[in-house]
Design a protein around this motif. Structure first.
Motif, PDB file in Angstrom:
ATOM      1  N   PRO A 120       0.805  -1.230   0.000  1.00 22.47           N
ATOM      2  CA  PRO A 120       0.000   0.000   0.000  1.00 22.47           C
ATOM      3  C   PRO A 120       0.841   1.285   0.000  1.00 22.47           C
ATOM      4  O   PRO A 120       1.668   1.489   0.887  1.00 22.47           O
ATOM      5  N   ALA A 121       0.607   2.092  -1.043  1.00 23.88           N
ATOM      6  CA  ALA A 121       1.214   3.431  -1.144  1.00 23.88           C
ATOM      7  C   ALA A 121       2.730   3.437  -1.019  1.00 23.88           C
ATOM      8  O   ALA A 121       3.325   4.441  -0.648  1.00 23.88           O
ATOM      9  N   ARG A 122       3.363   2.316  -1.388  1.00 25.46           N
ATOM     10  CA  ARG A 122       4.806   2.213  -1.168  1.00 25.46           C
ATOM     11  C   ARG A 122       5.613   3.315  -1.841  1.00 25.46           C
ATOM     12  O   ARG A 122       6.444   3.961  -1.201  1.00 25.46           O
ATOM     13  N   ASN A 123       5.392   3.545  -3.122  1.00 22.94           N
ATOM     14  CA  ASN A 123       6.213   4.558  -3.787  1.00 22.94           C
ATOM     15  C   ASN A 123       5.903   5.965  -3.294  1.00 22.94           C
ATOM     16  O   ASN A 123       6.778   6.832  -3.268  1.00 22.94           O
ATOM     17  N   PRO A 163      -0.288   0.811  -9.390  1.00 23.63           N
ATOM     18  CA  PRO A 163      -0.718   2.195  -9.650  1.00 23.63           C
ATOM     19  C   PRO A 163       0.394   3.204  -9.396  1.00 23.63           C
ATOM     20  O   PRO A 163       0.454   4.239 -10.072  1.00 23.63           O
ATOM     21  N   ASP A 164       1.292   2.885  -8.447  1.00 20.71           N
ATOM     22  CA  ASP A 164       2.300   3.885  -8.068  1.00 20.71           C
ATOM     23  C   ASP A 164       3.550   3.838  -8.932  1.00 20.71           C
ATOM     24  O   ASP A 164       4.589   4.383  -8.560  1.00 20.71           O
ATOM     25  N   CYS A 217      -9.573   2.496   3.867  1.00 26.13           N
ATOM     26  CA  CYS A 217     -10.210   3.804   4.005  1.00 26.13           C
ATOM     27  C   CYS A 217      -9.647   4.785   2.973  1.00 26.13           C
ATOM     28  O   CYS A 217      -8.606   4.522   2.355  1.00 26.13           O
ATOM     29  N   ARG A 218     -10.372   5.865   2.738  1.00 24.13           N
ATOM     30  CA  ARG A 218      -9.977   6.843   1.713  1.00 24.13           C
ATOM     31  C   ARG A 218     -10.074   8.281   2.240  1.00 24.13           C
ATOM     32  O   ARG A 218     -10.142   9.229   1.462  1.00 24.13           O
ATOM     33  N   ASP A 219     -10.144   8.401   3.573  1.00 27.48           N
ATOM     34  CA  ASP A 219     -10.258   9.728   4.189  1.00 27.48           C
ATOM     35  C   ASP A 219      -9.160   9.918   5.226  1.00 27.48           C
ATOM     36  O   ASP A 219      -8.924   9.030   6.046  1.00 27.48           O
ATOM     37  N   LEU A 220      -8.518  11.062   5.171  1.00 26.17           N
ATOM     38  CA  LEU A 220      -7.504  11.426   6.166  1.00 26.17           C
ATOM     39  C   LEU A 220      -7.872  12.767   6.776  1.00 26.17           C
ATOM     40  O   LEU A 220      -8.412  13.633   6.085  1.00 26.17           O
ATOM     41  N   PHE A 221      -7.563  12.926   8.050  1.00 30.25           N
ATOM     42  CA  PHE A 221      -7.729  14.219   8.722  1.00 30.25           C
ATOM     43  C   PHE A 221      -6.363  14.704   9.194  1.00 30.25           C
ATOM     44  O   PHE A 221      -5.611  13.940   9.794  1.00 30.25           O
ATOM     45  N   ALA A 259      -6.866   3.284  -5.338  1.00 31.11           N
ATOM     46  CA  ALA A 259      -8.001   4.172  -5.600  1.00 31.11           C
ATOM     47  C   ALA A 259      -8.053   4.553  -7.080  1.00 31.11           C
ATOM     48  O   ALA A 259      -9.129   4.617  -7.683  1.00 31.11           O
ATOM     49  N   ALA A 260      -6.870   4.786  -7.655  1.00 30.36           N
ATOM     50  CA  ALA A 260      -6.773   5.227  -9.050  1.00 30.36           C
ATOM     51  C   ALA A 260      -7.424   4.222  -9.995  1.00 30.36           C
ATOM     52  O   ALA A 260      -8.012   4.590 -11.015  1.00 30.36           O
TER      53      ALA A 260
END
Lengths: 224, 224
Positions: free
Chosen positions: A96-99, A131-132, B115-119, B151-152
């Protein structure tokens, strides 16, 4: 001399990237991540590649991505596949979100070193389902880095160099060989042993093998 | 129930942010970073705030930003100032690319939690010289996160909530008090002692004090 941070995984692609940054005249700051990946041998490979290239500084950054897992590379409950993912499917080796994380930390290290250039060996051809690795993400990241660091206040911009973006594995290998990269030092295998010897059957090994075959260059990979 | 990751520093702003996320009906996943900051008490404050708010999970993520330092918060050779920075000047407490790194890791954790929301409690009013607190950066980051995660591929987008962006410290405190935030649990001081008691004189203490005074709310901060 301009400075650049080069993300170094210890694999074939990032080793080629480092050789390109050096060819282009950058003072090289190399960065690897100890993120709990199965393949520990790649961290040693990165260190040796960095030394061989005469990098100014090498950072091995600890990053506990096993805290949330969710990838075959960071979660022992998920097996490493022998097959490539099907078209349109994200491989289970996606972290997840590695790059996004790696580039952000490279920008942080780079900003502290007063540099505005990063190199990353992403590639659209072989792994288009990550994706990244796509150009649209890299462009968006460059903008976020520019706006989220002092660069924004000085009218400067970050440049994310992706010299391998549109090259096939064959072309990457040909380019690297022409630049003197010693691919026997690199580790691509998801299941490499402690000494860096490859399994020869995982998806990453297969792509690499096919690349050497297509380039008609003897495969220097050390198989076990 | 929608899920959100809330970045929690243990200070006044992020505690308010967590209360807002809760009010808005999110299942809250809180995240703090042990990045070698001087102020260790804020990590304890974060844990207590997260528990008090009934968060689903709290992550305290180790992140060795002292490896390259370059900030008064992560480098013992740089003193913490008592004065705010001059207009147009980036404070020495700026940590290179900190919010870029924090948001990236929050996106990684969030993606693993589906999840797809951050605060994030960034604020343009009091600290306008931090480049990574401005709306333009947050927008650019949201786009990078959207393009750099699954997400993309699913036609989804990341939303970065910055509910404090345009509020003064006075307004943040008034909002937090109306939501029941116990500010005695929060730690803002750059030089807090191990028990979380504040120095009362650093730039962060001064802004906080002025906020309570302007809101005409008794300051619950524990000073030493």
């Amino acid at each position: 001399m301009k400075k650049a941070v080069i993300l170094l995984s210890g694999g074939l692609d990032s080793a080629t990237c480092l050789a390109i940054a050096k060819r282009d005249g950058f003072a090289c700051y190399t960065m690897s991540f100890d993120y709990g990946q199965r393949n520990r041998a790649e961290l040693n490979a990165s260190r040796r590649l960095s030394e061989a290239a005469g990098a100014v500084r090498h950072i091995e950054f600890p990053l506990d991505l096993r805290m949330w897992g969710a990838s075959a590379l960071t979660d022992d409950a998920i097996a490493v596949p022998e097959e490539c993912a099907h078209p349109g499917e994200v491989p289970v080796t996606y972290v997840p979100a590695r790059n996004l994380v790696f580039l952000s930390l490279a920008a942080a290290f780079g900003e502290a070193m007063d540099c505005r250039d990063l190199f990353i060996g992403v590639n659209d051809v072989d792994f288009s389902n990550y994706p990244d690795c796509r150009a649209a993400f890299i462009d968006a990241f460059a903008r976020a880095a520019t706006l989220g660091t002092k660069a924004a206040l000085n009218g400067e911009t970050w440049t994310i160099h992706t010299p391998l973006q549109n090259l096939s594995k064959k072309e990457i290998i040909e380019l690297g060989v022409s630049l003197g990269v010693d691919y026997s030092r690199t580790v691509s295998c998801y299941n490499a042993d402690a000494d860096g010897r490859a399994c020869g059957v995982c998806a990453s090994c297969r792509l690499r093998k096919e690349g050497f075959a297509a380039a008609a260059i003897p495969d220097p990979t050390r198989y076990r």
